[in-house]
Write a protein that holds these residues in place. Structure first.
Motif, PDB file in Angstrom:
ATOM      1  N   LYS A 264       0.835  -1.206   0.000  1.00 46.27           N
ATOM      2  CA  LYS A 264       0.000   0.000   0.000  1.00 46.27           C
ATOM      3  C   LYS A 264       0.875   1.264   0.000  1.00 46.27           C
TER       4      LYS A 264
ATOM      5  N   SER B 201      -7.544  -4.010  -5.133  1.00 46.59           N
ATOM      6  CA  SER B 201      -8.760  -3.793  -4.347  1.00 46.59           C
ATOM      7  C   SER B 201     -10.012  -3.815  -5.221  1.00 46.59           C
TER       8      SER B 201
ATOM      9  N   GLN C 155      -2.791  -6.531   8.203  1.00 52.74           N
ATOM     10  CA  GLN C 155      -3.689  -5.581   7.533  1.00 52.74           C
ATOM     11  C   GLN C 155      -3.531  -5.511   6.017  1.00 52.74           C
TER      12      GLN C 155
ATOM     13  N   HIS D 205      -5.312  -6.244   3.231  1.00 56.57           N
ATOM     14  CA  HIS D 205      -6.677  -6.638   2.895  1.00 56.57           C
ATOM     15  C   HIS D 205      -7.217  -5.860   1.705  1.00 56.57           C
TER      16      HIS D 205
ATOM     17  N   LYS E 264     -11.985  -7.010   3.890  1.00 54.28           N
ATOM     18  CA  LYS E 264     -11.587  -6.036   2.862  1.00 54.28           C
ATOM     19  C   LYS E 264     -11.341  -4.700   3.532  1.00 54.28           C
ATOM     20  N   ASP E 265     -10.187  -4.127   3.186  1.00 57.69           N
ATOM     21  CA  ASP E 265      -9.800  -2.819   3.687  1.00 57.69           C
ATOM     22  C   ASP E 265     -10.870  -1.796   3.299  1.00 57.69           C
TER      23      ASP E 265
ATOM     24  N   GLU F 154     -10.824   1.322   3.508  1.00 59.05           N
ATOM     25  CA  GLU F 154     -10.297   2.555   2.908  1.00 59.05           C
ATOM     26  C   GLU F 154     -10.023   2.397   1.422  1.00 59.05           C
ATOM     27  N   SER F 155      -9.839   1.124   0.970  1.00 60.44           N
ATOM     28  CA  SER F 155      -9.536   0.964  -0.450  1.00 60.44           C
ATOM     29  C   SER F 155     -10.837   1.014  -1.237  1.00 60.44           C
TER      30      SER F 155
END
Ligand SMILES: O=P(O)(O)OC[C@@]1(O)O[C@H](CO)[C@@H](O)[C@@H]1O
Length: 452
Positions: free
Chosen positions: A349, A360, A394, A396, A444-445, A447-448
């Protein structure tokens, strides 16, 4: 979300500094052999190579071999790792940053940053990058800059695996012709089998064998029942629940972070076809390496060679089917220089935000093989029972599955007694490729961005 580094101090990276470690054995015994084989190959095949590229490459081959011999000397005498200084590839800055960080960590221990003191992941990857460097620098004519010095080994390995390829290919064609559209439950067992076939496809690679022939020769279907008990962490049910619920949202784009060419690549394409055919995936992207890597890792031309062999060796309808997937861009191949850095995936990232963003957008990532697993879990010396989620630190971008046969002594996500029991049966359980993992994270993150 709990971060591993908040829960406890992170474990140490694996390193050849520990003489009783597998890292030490690979750096001492395996890596010099792999490098020597490249040198021998270039010398032995120089006339054949010159026939293809012209006589002027004979000088290139001499220069490349001098650089490789120097590299072997540096490795075998544990010299400090030198920065990269040519700039033809876009990765020089990232590589030198990784080397600088390692130098800083070693300096804190009052040590030089060398092959046997730096993290194993760094030095093992650095070797392949330096081999590439020798071709970039040594090829005065420019003709051998992109020469695949492992291509012949990969080709032989595929040709030696043809009986297994035929068995799996005919099995796949038969099963695809009997699929029941609209009834995902009817595909569950077969989905498990396709995932397992892709998992065990990772058993043979040309790095673990030190570049010696290592093909898949047994019946992959008969192997399934025998090998199932060797899956030490099995999230197949969770994966199937994810796939099934995902299918109700409509077909998705998925991505394979590919590993070895040859039989493994074939088993990955078979799994990808199955995902398309049951309506789970509308598109599949295969991320491959952009230059020769860990001997048998897939580069784009290996995919082309596989399709050609299928066409010539009695699996024409499968070859045409897969070719049409590529032609219609239902399947595609991508590459990124991140895969040939030594950086763990959790650093993606920061280092390659565009790649993280790209990943993502997929609904599922299939992360193949041992080296990708080591990068996924940062190649740290985790307690075996550390949760898989925590060890992902993290990473993800989207839901992910990892299919890995164990060929290095690093693992997380095992139930407490599992490692102990495996060790009782086979003290080398972590490094032989006999045991496998099917691990899944559906996280899933947030923020993405997600477009699928
Ligand atoms: O990633 P792959 O192809 O499954 O395995 C690569 C590998 O053979 O090379 C390394 C040892 O040198 C290990 O990580 C692993 O055993």
């Amino acid at each position: 979300m709990l971060k591993a580094e908040d829960a406890f101090p992170l474990p140490e990276p694996l390193s050849a500094r520990h003489k009783d470690s597998f890292a030490y054995t690979t750096m001492k015994d395996r890596q010099p052999v792999i490098l020597t084989k490249v040198i021998d190959y270039l010398f032995r095949e120089r006339k054949e190579i010159a026939e293809v590229y012209g006589d002027d490459v004979l000088e290139d081959l001499k220069a490349i071999n001098e650089l490789l011999a120097q590299l072997r000397y540096e490795l075998m005498t544990d010299k400090p790792l030198s920065p990269l200084n040519e700039s033809e590839l876009p990765d020089v800055h990232d590589w030198n940053h990784s080397l600088e960080e390692a130098r800083f960590d070693c300096a804190a221990k009052h040590e030089d940053c060398s092959w046997f003191t730096a993290p194993w992941l760094l030095v093992e990857c650095y070797l392949y990058r330096r081999i590439k460097d020798a071709f970039l620098k040594g090829s005065g004519t420019g003709k051998l800059k992109h020469f695949d010095f492992f291509a012949d080994q990969k080709k032989s390995s595929l040709l030696d695996s043809l009986s297994s390829v035929r068995i799996l290919g005919n099995f796949l064609l038969d099963k695809l012709s009997h699929l029941q559209p609209g009834n995902p439950d009817a595909s569950k067992t077969l989905f498990f089998h396709m995932v397992e076939l892709s998992l065990w496809g990772n058993k043979c690679d040309l790095c673990i064998s030190g570049g010696n022939p290592n093909a898949h020769t047994s019946d992959p279907l008969a192997d399934l029942d025998v090998f199932r008990q060797n899956i030490l962490s099995d999230h197949l049910d969770d994966i199937w629940s994810f796939v099934k619920s995902s299918m109700s949202l409509g077909p998705a784009e998925i991505c394979f972070i590919a590993d070895n060419a040859g039989f493994e690549l074939f088993s990955d394409l078979a799994l990808a076809d199955f995902c398309v055919s049951i309506g789970f995936a509308s598109k599949v992207v295969f991320h491959v390496k952009s230059f020769p890597w860990f001997v048998s890792d897939t580069v784009e031309s290996d995919v082309e060679f596989l399709l050609k062999v299928l066409e010539e060796e009695g699996l024409c309808s499968l070859a045409l089917r897969w070719k049409s997937y590529f032609e219609t861009e239902r399947w595609s191949i991508e590459s990124d220089h991140f895969w040939t850095l030594s950086e763990p995936f959790p650093n993606m990232k920061k280092i390659r935000p565009l790649l993280y963003e790209r990943l993502s957008r997929f609904r599922l990532l299939v992360v193949k093989g041992d080296l990708n697993y080591r990068k996924l879990l940062s190649d740290l010396n985790w307690e075996h029972h550390t949760s898989f989620e925590l060890a992902l630190r993290q990473f993800h971008p989207c839901a992910l599955v990892t299919l890995r046969t164990m060929k290095s002594d690093m693992v997380a996500g095992l139930r407490p007694s599992v490692g102990k029991n495996a060790h009782t049966i086979d003290p080398n359980w972590m490094i032989t490729g006999k045991y496998g993992l099917v691990q899944f994270s559906g996280r899933k993150d947030t923020e993405s961005k997600c477009s699928v």
